[in-house]
Design a protein around this motif. Sequence first.
Motif, PDB file in Angstrom:
ATOM      1  N   ASP A 166      75.877  63.261  15.526  1.00  5.96           N
ATOM      2  CA  ASP A 166      74.451  62.973  15.679  1.00  5.96           C
ATOM      3  C   ASP A 166      73.843  63.654  16.898  1.00  5.96           C
ATOM      4  OD1 ASP A 166      74.362  61.515  13.429  1.00  5.96           O
ATOM      5  OD2 ASP A 166      74.522  59.545  14.410  1.00  5.96           O
ATOM      6  N   TYR A 167      74.618  63.743  17.978  1.00  6.64           N
ATOM      7  CA  TYR A 167      74.076  64.355  19.193  1.00  6.64           C
ATOM      8  C   TYR A 167      73.667  65.805  18.920  1.00  6.64           C
ATOM      9  CZ  TYR A 167      73.534  65.778  24.045  1.00  6.64           C
ATOM     10  OH  TYR A 167      73.012  66.245  25.225  1.00  6.64           O
ATOM     11  N   LYS A 195      72.933  67.130  15.954  1.00  3.21           N
ATOM     12  CA  LYS A 195      71.746  67.109  15.077  1.00  3.21           C
ATOM     13  C   LYS A 195      70.484  66.935  15.907  1.00  3.21           C
ATOM     14  CE  LYS A 195      73.972  64.848  11.210  1.00  3.21           C
ATOM     15  NZ  LYS A 195      74.097  63.583  10.492  1.00  3.21           N
ATOM     16  N   GLY A 196      70.525  65.970  16.820  1.00  2.00           N
ATOM     17  CA  GLY A 196      69.364  65.693  17.652  1.00  2.00           C
ATOM     18  C   GLY A 196      69.021  66.883  18.531  1.00  2.00           C
ATOM     19  N   TYR A 197      70.043  67.475  19.139  1.00  5.31           N
ATOM     20  CA  TYR A 197      69.824  68.614  20.041  1.00  5.31           C
ATOM     21  C   TYR A 197      69.171  69.766  19.285  1.00  5.31           C
ATOM     22  CZ  TYR A 197      70.739  72.118  23.635  1.00  5.31           C
ATOM     23  OH  TYR A 197      70.594  73.097  24.586  1.00  5.31           O
ATOM     24  N   ASP A 252      67.485  69.639  16.447  1.00  5.19           N
ATOM     25  CA  ASP A 252      66.119  69.267  16.055  1.00  5.19           C
ATOM     26  C   ASP A 252      65.154  69.376  17.232  1.00  5.19           C
ATOM     27  OD1 ASP A 252      66.792  68.869  13.463  1.00  5.19           O
ATOM     28  OD2 ASP A 252      66.796  66.673  13.527  1.00  5.19           O
ATOM     29  N   GLY A 253      65.608  69.000  18.416  1.00  6.48           N
ATOM     30  CA  GLY A 253      64.768  69.125  19.618  1.00  6.48           C
ATOM     31  C   GLY A 253      64.420  70.583  19.885  1.00  6.48           C
ATOM     32  N   LEU A 254      65.424  71.458  19.792  1.00  6.06           N
ATOM     33  CA  LEU A 254      65.174  72.890  20.001  1.00  6.06           C
ATOM     34  C   LEU A 254      64.191  73.421  18.967  1.00  6.06           C
ATOM     35  CD1 LEU A 254      68.685  74.509  20.707  1.00  6.06           C
ATOM     36  CD2 LEU A 254      67.040  73.558  22.319  1.00  6.06           C
ATOM     37  N   GLU A 274      61.865  71.803  17.229  1.00  6.17           N
ATOM     38  CA  GLU A 274      60.499  71.331  17.499  1.00  6.17           C
ATOM     39  C   GLU A 274      59.857  72.143  18.617  1.00  6.17           C
ATOM     40  OE1 GLU A 274      58.299  69.363  16.053  1.00  6.17           O
ATOM     41  OE2 GLU A 274      59.809  68.997  14.515  1.00  6.17           O
ATOM     42  N   ALA A 275      60.628  72.404  19.666  1.00  4.72           N
ATOM     43  CA  ALA A 275      60.079  73.149  20.808  1.00  4.72           C
ATOM     44  C   ALA A 275      59.753  74.577  20.383  1.00  4.72           C
ATOM     45  CB  ALA A 275      61.066  73.134  21.966  1.00  4.72           C
ATOM     46  N   LEU A 286      69.695  78.913  24.458  1.00  7.74           N
ATOM     47  CA  LEU A 286      69.967  77.489  24.618  1.00  7.74           C
ATOM     48  C   LEU A 286      71.165  77.007  23.804  1.00  7.74           C
ATOM     49  CD1 LEU A 286      66.350  76.100  24.796  1.00  7.74           C
ATOM     50  CD2 LEU A 286      67.858  76.804  26.613  1.00  7.74           C
TER      51      LEU A 286
END
Lengths: 399, 387
Positions: B171-172, B174-176, B178-180, B182-183, B196
């Motif tokens: 999950d970490y 996936k989240g990372y 997704d954060g990239l 979005e940015a 990154l």
Amino acid sequence: MHILFFQWNAFMQKGIETAFNRLNISYEKFFYIFSDWDYDDKFCKLFNDKLNSSPDIDVVFSVNFSPLISDICNARGIIYISWIYDAPLHIRKTVSLMNSVNRMYFFDRIQAEHYQKQGILNVHHMPLASDTYIFSDEGINETINNRLSKKEPVFFNPTSIADNDYHCDVSFIGKLYKSDYAYLCTPLNQYYRGYLEGILNAQQNIYGAYLLDELLTDTLLEELNSFYLKASKGTFSVTKEELEFALACEITSRERVTALALLQNRCHVNLYSGDKDERLTHINQLGYVDYYTQMPKVFRNSKINLNISLKIIQSGIPLRILDILASGGFLITNYQPELLEYFEPGIDLIIYEDIPDLILKVQYYLANDDERNIIAQNGYNKVSSLFNFDDKVRQLLSI
Amino acid sequence: MKILFYRYGSICEEDVIEAFKEYGIDTNEILEEVYNKHLLPGDCVRILNSALNKENYSFVFSINFFPTVSDVCNIYHIPYLCLIVDSPVLELYSESIRNSYNRIFLFDKALYNEFHPYNPDCIFHIPLATNVRRWNRVIEADTSDRFSSEVSFVGSLYTEKSPLNLDNAPDYIKGYVDGLIEAQLKIYGYYFIDNLLTEELSNEILNQMPGHYVFPDKYRIDNRGLVSQLYIGSKISAEERLRVFHRLSQKYDVDIYTGSDTTSLPKLHNRGLAKTHTEMPLIFNHTKVNLNITSKPIRSGIPLRVFDVLGCSGFLITNYQSELPELFSIGEHLEAYESIEDLDNKIQFYLEHPELRKEIARNGYEYVKSNHTYTVRIGQMISLAFK
């Protein structure tokens, strides 16, 4: 016009007062340190008493915006002018921003636009200022003598610094920002910890574009708050502003520590900060410096002064930049959009694009004394002609 | 003068052949790869051998890079010129890009900066081009208005081209990611995903995806570039296009010419695939506002669609790319957007200002006609290749 100049332990007040005197502005002072900027009954009573006893006061002036002063002025129909370097605004009673007596001047253009878009009237943009005389050796001595005559300490600093200790290759004054980021991550699940780390890394990697505002959406905040509310049994949640500030501080902290850590083995670095960091073992960590009596010496005796702005300042020129240049210091700074409206990079100051670029530029300018001195002189000239208090005060008071 | 053209079916091959002809260069063609995309290297060598033994050629040419062609040319000491028009082109990771008879032309400066160090004398940066004459022939022959549109886009939604699959990832991660994503969606003109991702994280992501691309033998392994550009880049493009068309189709009549599934966008008019040579120019010419949304693996360069819309006298709004101001004057030859909101505002503005739109389209056309045709480009390539 008769002004009541509200003072607290803020920067710039000395420069503003000098300008008031030079411009023959009639004013009196009121000094107070708030226990809480939003609620302080003792202050309200004292301030109302003051206004009652001086009926000719028609303008109140302050550095930063006080909701309490604004409300009092609004009830009395007295104009309240504030010159704001607080980014973001650290007040909770934002409803006072709507008071019609306010004349607010933000140093950051995007911050000013943010409030204008919310329909708040009388919001303007006004860069900060710095006084070259106050920071000169003569000015420092004047401050010291002044303090001695009032039996005040010369340095508001537990340890005085020997003149020799100011000499260094690179210096940095500022917080290392131990942020709440790690604390805010703990209650989250792995996905959202990863998500925040992703946007944080992205923002850190991009110089010159500010993404946090757009990335912290309402949906995201709702998701995050469901974790905080669960972990705190309904007692804790964050606002967008709080989360944005924590992320911005974390990015700033990482950038500052990374820059200093990479510089510490390449040259002689002095750090003046209330914070200590165990990763910065080769740095000369000297603690706080006094703003008026020590800081200008730091700037003049460092071959290179570093400015790494707090990430939340989106476009404006932080006071640190002006103070370094006004003291005759040579500056390498991160990019801020408004810098280019006044300064020429490479002529008046140096802008770094990312950390590797910073390291290269530090090495280059340490090896080129003459260039450095010329640039510092140009920067000094720009600040004394474009960022002096007389001009800014004239504009703030519309005189 | 005669050259051997190794074809695989790219839409611009005919245009390049036409341009060669203008310089008095005749072309013999090898067409096997057009019909057989899984041509074995051995077969490719055999076909090239027989062609090169039969006749003398000044050089061999292809669109995109074929390692086997490069190796054969190196043995025969014949220059191999190729023009890269896509990104990512995984063949560029092949060791064969170091061959000294290569003359590789990359349309994207980020690609150039990445690959140029591996063969500094033989790798060049050059923008793409368009064939104004071809488009004019088609446009003049068909005066019907069957392709008129308010807003249109010719291209994929990328949803089917996005092979990133993190279902099995922690999950970490996936989240990372997704954060990239979005940015990156908020930024035009700077692709930062490469910076990154660590090597470690890239490998971990690949390990979660069964059947992921594996660099063959004799390829330089760059899993970070692979994950950043092929996997995450395509995913961002898909996400971007969905959001753009979701927003625009609520407000405007938007036609998309695509093979992609658009059922999640019910207000978008899916008009199926357009025929490149006969229909696409009419679409570009008859549309009020043409869109270009550069796919994210193209990190800095200008895709073919931009040149083609302008070459068809179409009015174009494109996303901002860092090479855009180097090649075009924004606001004079075309318009550029820097966020989806900005795109929406600009579409509205230009729909309300037909004269301005037409003037920009006219300027854009005149500009590419004199500066960015294949004739101009092939001339530049030949002089760079043989200087």
